[in-house]
Motif scaffolding. Structure first.
Motif, PDB file in Angstrom:
ATOM      1  N   LYS A   1       0.830  -1.198   0.000  1.00 22.40           N
ATOM      2  CA  LYS A   1       0.000   0.000   0.000  1.00 22.40           C
ATOM      3  C   LYS A   1       0.873   1.259   0.000  1.00 22.40           C
ATOM      4  O   LYS A   1       2.001   1.262   0.482  1.00 22.40           O
ATOM      5  CB  LYS A   1      -0.913   0.001   1.230  1.00 22.40           C
TER       6      LYS A   1
ATOM      7  N   ASN B   1      -0.314   1.807  -8.381  1.00 20.68           N
ATOM      8  CA  ASN B   1      -1.439   1.005  -7.867  1.00 20.68           C
ATOM      9  C   ASN B   1      -2.795   1.511  -8.358  1.00 20.68           C
ATOM     10  O   ASN B   1      -3.825   1.316  -7.686  1.00 20.68           O
ATOM     11  CB  ASN B   1      -1.423   0.959  -6.337  1.00 20.68           C
TER      12      ASN B   1
ATOM     13  N   GLU C   1      -3.986   4.352  -8.314  1.00 18.64           N
ATOM     14  CA  GLU C   1      -4.654   5.324  -7.450  1.00 18.64           C
ATOM     15  C   GLU C   1      -3.879   6.612  -7.207  1.00 18.64           C
ATOM     16  O   GLU C   1      -4.478   7.653  -6.929  1.00 18.64           O
ATOM     17  CB  GLU C   1      -4.954   4.682  -6.086  1.00 18.64           C
ATOM     18  N   GLN C   2      -2.564   6.585  -7.310  1.00 18.63           N
ATOM     19  CA  GLN C   2      -1.770   7.750  -6.936  1.00 18.63           C
ATOM     20  C   GLN C   2      -0.931   8.220  -8.119  1.00 18.63           C
ATOM     21  O   GLN C   2      -0.058   7.502  -8.601  1.00 18.63           O
ATOM     22  CB  GLN C   2      -0.853   7.431  -5.757  1.00 18.63           C
TER      23      GLN C   2
END
Length: 291
Positions: free
Chosen positions: A3, A213, A215-216
């Motif tokens: 993560k 991932n 998302e970022q």
């Protein structure tokens, strides 16, 4: 999957000497345990230097207790130190200097680059040493571009400076388990990157923009710091990108630093300063006249 913990960014620019325009993307002064065994990440450039007659750089200064890793992307850097090491590193080359019990060195633009000028981009990374190795003899690894294995993959390639990547091993010798990979990704490339479980792991973006991932989004001069748990991430390149991936087994010891010294206790820092002030780090031999 590892993560995302946070995104690290520089809070401003500064010059190291007159030759290195630097953004510090992380430092052990902020959260040493979260980045161990790494201590500092300085990103110099991208910058353009005009030709000149006097080499720009930083003069003689000491280090103790860790290693410096200098990776040149554009330009040339000339090094000399009190252990008798010296040389020029250019694009693709890496200088891995072990300060350990003490070294004095200087870093200037090479004579040739000083005369020609041009683009300049480099990274200097500080890597900590465990307490048992902090007073080891100083050392120096001059790693040329030709020494570094290249692993191609769809949409890009990886140069393996330290550690292992898909069966290839980098040439750098390290005191603790460390991976250092120089990645180039083409726009729209997708990559699943396997990373060691339990390592502190980071992905630095030196050029371009990527999504981690899914998302970022991360752009130039930003670093994604990842959780120790998990063993992989995904990367999608929104632009052609240059990335530096660093992972390392944490050194679970106190970190006490002052300027160019990083030790485990305040008493050791005082001793380092006393040793330097009393000439126990040796000296850099006088420079030879330029031809």
């Amino acid at each position: 999957m590892k993560k995302i913990v946070d995104v690290l960014r520089s809070q401003g620019n500064h010059w190291v000497g007159d030759g290195f325009p630097v953004r510090s993307l992380f430092s052990y002064h902020d959260e040493s345990a979260a980045i161990s065994p790494f201590l500092l990440f300085d990103y110099a450039g991208p910058h353009h230097f005009d030709p000149t007659d006097t080499p720009r750089g930083v003069g003689q200064h000491p280090h103790r207790g860790f290693e410096t890793v200098t990776i040149v992307y554009d330009g040339e850097v000339a090094h000399r130190d009190s252990a008798g090491n010296g040389g020029v590193i250019g694009p693709g080359d890496v200088q891995w200097m072990t300060a350990a019990r003490g070294i004095i060195h200087e870093e200037f633009h090479s004579p040739n680059y000083t005369k020609t000028g041009g683009p300049f981009r480099m990274v200097q990374l500080w890597v900590n040493l465990p307490a048992k190795d902090k007073m080891s003899p100083a050392g120096y690894q001059a790693i040329t571009n030709a020494d570094i294995p290249v692993v191609p993959f769809p949409g890009g390639k990886a140069r393996i400076i330290a550690g292992t990547f898909r069966g290839a091993r980098g040439p750098a010798r390290t005191f603790t388990p460390v991976n250092l990979w120089d990645l180039r990704l083409e726009k729209k490339a997708d990559l699943t990157l396997e990373l060691p479980e339990g390592h502190n792991s980071m992905v630095a973006v030196l050029a371009g923009r990527v999504v981690i991932n899914g998302e970022q989004t991360v752009g130039e001069a930003e670093i994604v710091r990842l959780a120790r748990e998990g063993d992989a991430i995904t990367i999608r390149a929104e632009q052609d990108a240059i990335l530096l991936v660093l992972t390392g087994e944490p050194i679970n010891e106190p970190v006490v630093g002052y300027g160019p010294f990083v030790m485990n206790t305040t008493a050791e820092i005082r001793q380092a300063a006393d040793d330097f002030n009393n000439g126990r780090f040796g000296q850099v031999a006088p420079a030879q006249p330029l031809a």
